[in-house]
Write an enzyme that holds these catalytic residues in place. Sequence first.
Site, mmCIF file in Angstrom:
data_model
loop_
_atom_site.group_PDB
_atom_site.id
_atom_site.type_symbol
_atom_site.label_atom_id
_atom_site.label_comp_id
_atom_site.label_asym_id
_atom_site.label_seq_id
_atom_site.Cartn_x
_atom_site.Cartn_y
_atom_site.Cartn_z
ATOM 1 N N LYS A 33 2.653 11.763 1.604
ATOM 2 C CA LYS A 33 2.528 10.380 2.109
ATOM 3 C C LYS A 33 3.618 10.052 3.135
ATOM 4 C CE LYS A 33 5.032 8.241 -1.749
ATOM 5 N NZ LYS A 33 6.213 7.852 -0.991
ATOM 6 N N THR A 34 4.825 10.583 2.952
ATOM 7 C CA THR A 34 5.901 10.321 3.913
ATOM 8 C C THR A 34 5.538 10.883 5.275
ATOM 9 O OG1 THR A 34 7.477 10.483 2.092
ATOM 10 C CG2 THR A 34 8.389 10.548 4.312
ATOM 11 N N ASP A 225 6.015 1.511 2.449
ATOM 12 C CA ASP A 225 5.967 2.675 1.555
ATOM 13 C C ASP A 225 6.132 2.195 0.108
ATOM 14 O OD1 ASP A 225 5.900 5.265 0.697
ATOM 15 O OD2 ASP A 225 7.938 5.777 1.331
ATOM 16 N N GLU A 226 5.635 2.974 -0.843
ATOM 17 C CA GLU A 226 5.773 2.659 -2.280
ATOM 18 C C GLU A 226 5.337 1.221 -2.574
ATOM 19 O OE1 GLU A 226 6.332 5.071 -4.115
ATOM 20 O OE2 GLU A 226 7.799 6.466 -3.274
ATOM 21 N N GLN A 256 2.240 5.817 -10.135
ATOM 22 C CA GLN A 256 3.696 5.939 -10.116
ATOM 23 C C GLN A 256 4.386 4.578 -10.077
ATOM 24 O OE1 GLN A 256 5.394 9.312 -7.770
ATOM 25 N NE2 GLN A 256 3.308 9.557 -7.018
ATOM 26 N N ARG A 614 7.487 15.797 -10.978
ATOM 27 C CA ARG A 614 8.674 16.195 -10.203
ATOM 28 C C ARG A 614 8.779 17.714 -10.160
ATOM 29 N NH1 ARG A 614 8.338 12.756 -7.395
ATOM 30 N NH2 ARG A 614 6.521 12.263 -8.626
#
Length: 776
Positions: A33-34, A225-226, A256, A614
Amino acid sequence: MEDYLAGLNDAQRAPVLQKDGPLIVIAGAGSGKTRVLTYRIAYLMHQGVDSFNILSLTFTNKAAREMKKRIADIVGPSEAKNLWMGTFHSIFAKILRFEADKLGYPSNFTIYDTQDSQRLISSVIKEMGLDKDIYKYKQVYSRISSYKNSLITVKAYFQDADLIEADAMAKRPRMGEIYQQYVERCFKAGAMDFDDLLLKTNELLNRFPEVLAKYQNRFRYILVDEYQDTNHSQYLIVKALSDKFQNICVVGDDAQSIYAFRGANINNILNFQKDYDNVQQYRLEQNYRSTKNIVEAANSIIDKNKTKLDKVVWTANDSGPKILVNRLLTDGDEGRFVASSIFENRMQHQLNNGQFAILYRTNAQSRAMEDALRKRDIPYRIYGGLSFYQRKEIKDVLSYLRLIINPKDEEALKRIINFPARGIGGTTVDKLVVAANHYDRSIFEVIENLDRINLKINSGTKTRLQNFMMMIKSFQVTNQTADAFVLAEEVAKKTGLLQELKKDGTPEGIARIENIEELLNGMRDFVEGQKELADQTGSLAEFLEDVALATDLDMDTGDDDRVALMTIHLAKGLEFPYVYIVGMEEDLFPSGMSMNTRAEIEEERRLFYVALTRAENQAYLTYTQSRYRWGKLVDAEPSRFIEEIDDQFLEYITPIDTYQYKPLIDIDVFGEVDKSKLRLKKPITGRPPLAHKPSEEQLRKLRKLRPVSNKSASTQKANLFDGDLIPGTMVEHMRFGKGKILQLEGVGQDKKAEINFENGGIKKLLLRFAKLKVLE
């Protein structure tokens, strides 16, 4: 198509190429996504959008720096500098600096961190004469923070009968007064806390339509973002800024969303399509980070949640090893297992320490891990502990610097007015506080006017206060021409701070001096870095803002070759080849304080999903049979989350249930049950037959029985070992593993065995406590 887009897959390219209109990108863990956000910004600039018209809001300053660097590689550094890119707090602090006068604040307002805010609240509670055991300053701070994030101002509080009643029921009827006093004291000190940065931005955009119009026209393209981690206050700001042009792109993953305790509202992402017209939705479902086993195990977990957006995360990576599950006896054993496993993996696969992470639900769990890693000489780093900028000696230097910039800063002044000691005691400070409140002025203004106020202090104290004031004013003159580093170096020397620390020759005292040296080094780096930026000068004000907005989430995980220890909340956005998730027990994870409603359990499940995703190659789950909680050893049971993972993705290092009772007597003495005889019902009359003498074989078996005495069960068990344990016997211990008995000594409860363990070396164990298993 431009070369820089060649590295995107079809799912990633689609949202990058949509120039206008609202869009939402549902991005699974590890799906890039980044990269989508970065290339979308670069694409907009290639399409002729002015970099000054783009606003990008990220979750951490570190993420913003990395994105800016990538964008600079594509479009050139000069254009990338013009982007407004950073966290909500850093971007809105910048806007508030420009517009502060409209709200009655100085443009050089101080940003109070959590510690500053809590100290001020503690002072207010003390001055109001309230019981500090009922009005606990940390609880009061947390409540005020939640008010602000829900846009409940002091005025709104006093208009809400339900809130007033709730605080009265909690035996804190004067909560509103504390809130009011706290807000007024912050305003008088020219200070905003973290929550004010959002609350005041909302106030600015709503009370001043011309300011809103200015920033709507400025930020024609907004990227967030997020988005699942935004709270109500952040949501309203984004909605207001994007309302005119509606060129808004939000990226996030509902699976998340783990910051509800901070006020994050998962409904912001779930309801995005209702807030804007003709929203385009894109999904990033290919995970590039983890193995198939990890991705599919995580899917099997998050499927149990009812509140979620539809997506199916998949990966083209190898299947990889199964997730390893291990049950240990205590948290000490858990730590030793993790340390041994890291050591073995590192040796077998030639890995660095930095490729391992240990994740836990609460900070307290780090102790057992630290002990075990230290004993193995494995270097580690704890994230989320005491921040560098929260250490006393650093806060002291920063308080001087804050006072130079903003003399109204009451908390900074109270901290350093008598440090190093200059003969200004607590009684004098109390008189200054009373006078400042009486005249509605800052403490510094009171000191400036000592000749006009009768504070009933002696001439010596008066002189010392005036000398302190003149010292601060001389630093203010230096600040007009010097950069942050030069000024800080002068402050450290001229205030006597360094000389004070040099008096302390202990290792701790030397470490404090080294910390101040490190602060000065950091300031030099900051000044050099700011010179490269178009609109920055490296001034003290810029440095203090950078420090105030630094968070644990901006940590650098670069080349530091140490095992990472952190809570799962801090691990969000990071990745490691090997991940150990420890403390997988009911009441610990899921937390006992987050099991009251379905929403709370689902948040805990999302937290576990974040922890598991992770891991790139291998994940370990560990839990214990008993653990110390609040000083007591309590029995633990495995977390429901282990059961919720499909068995096909798990491998148990210890079998699911290996417990088996070891009888204290030989079961052969009971013989076989002759069921045919049970059906014969003979009358209980007449003389019983004579007893037969037992055979030699029966006697041998009977001799193995011990008479039952009044001794404790543990003593009986120890005595029963007498026949089994002799020098040379191979035994197994839950903690130390396999070993050979070298010798026995003592009798009864004091009987000991000296055992040479393969892994643990030679140990002397008291048999009545040692849980030994005799190996055949």
